[in-house]
Design a protein around this motif. Structure first.
Motif, short mmCIF file in Angstrom:
data_model
loop_
_atom_site.label_atom_id
_atom_site.label_comp_id
_atom_site.label_asym_id
_atom_site.label_seq_id
_atom_site.Cartn_x
_atom_site.Cartn_y
_atom_site.Cartn_z
N ASP A 33 0.86 -1.18 0.00
CA ASP A 33 0.00 0.00 0.00
C ASP A 33 0.90 1.24 0.00
N PRO A 34 0.35 2.44 -0.12
CA PRO A 34 1.20 3.64 -0.20
C PRO A 34 2.18 3.80 0.97
N GLU A 35 1.76 3.50 2.17
CA GLU A 35 2.65 3.64 3.33
C GLU A 35 3.80 2.63 3.30
N GLU A 36 3.47 1.36 3.01
CA GLU A 36 4.51 0.32 2.91
C GLU A 36 5.42 0.58 1.72
N ALA A 37 4.86 1.05 0.62
CA ALA A 37 5.69 1.34 -0.56
C ALA A 37 6.70 2.43 -0.24
N ARG A 38 6.28 3.45 0.48
CA ARG A 38 7.20 4.52 0.86
C ARG A 38 8.31 3.97 1.77
N ALA A 39 7.95 3.09 2.67
CA ALA A 39 8.96 2.49 3.56
C ALA A 39 9.97 1.66 2.77
#
Length: 155
Positions: free
Chosen positions: A90-96
């Protein structure tokens, strides 16, 4: 729903706002060339817009495909049999995964304007790449296409 091994093809196109920015670059060039007359100003508008549009189009021309038992992502071509589990981000995991969780040996096909991604483990012991990070607008569909191609290759 039955997926074929050639069921996925995505172009990581630049967002629409980049085309407006391309026009604004051309407008800036026109304003810079305004003191030299009307013709240079028009040339600056057309030339600046064209150069910026070519840059935006080039950056957004990368493709991700699953074709003939291979995953083709930008310059990389990997047989699906050398790939392990796919993780939808998801966007948060992708950023991480593109910042503090990132491995410097990983292959990244990264487009910051696409918030979601797919992380696919590489299981080939000869390949030092631990995983592929692929920016994609449809990570679930890409994961399903990779799995379908792996199943077809195993048959």
């Amino acid at each position: 729903m039955q997926l074929s091994a050639t069921s996925y093809d995505e172009r990581l196109t630049a967002p629409r706002s980049w085309w407006l920015i391309s026009f604004l670059v051309g407008l800036s060039m026109a304003l810079i060339l305004l003191p030299f007359g009307t013709l240079p100003m028009l040339g600056g508008l057309v030339g600046g817009t064209a150069v910026a549009a070519v840059a935006a189009s080039s950056y957004g021309s990368q493709r991700i495909r699953v074709v003939g038992g291979s995953l083709i992502a930008g310059e990389a071509k990997i047989p699906v049999t050398a790939l392990g589990e796919a993780h939808v981000l998801d966007p948060e995991e992708a950023r991480a995964w593109r910042t503090y969780k990132a491995d410097t040996r990983a292959f990244l096909l990264l487009r910051a304007y696409i918030p979601t991604a797919l992380r696919v483990e590489v299981t080939d012991p000869e390949d030092p790449t631990p995983y592929l990070y692929l920016s994609t607008r449809e990570p679930e569909r890409l994961a399903a296409a990779i799995e379908a191609a792996r199943t077809a290759a195993a048959s």
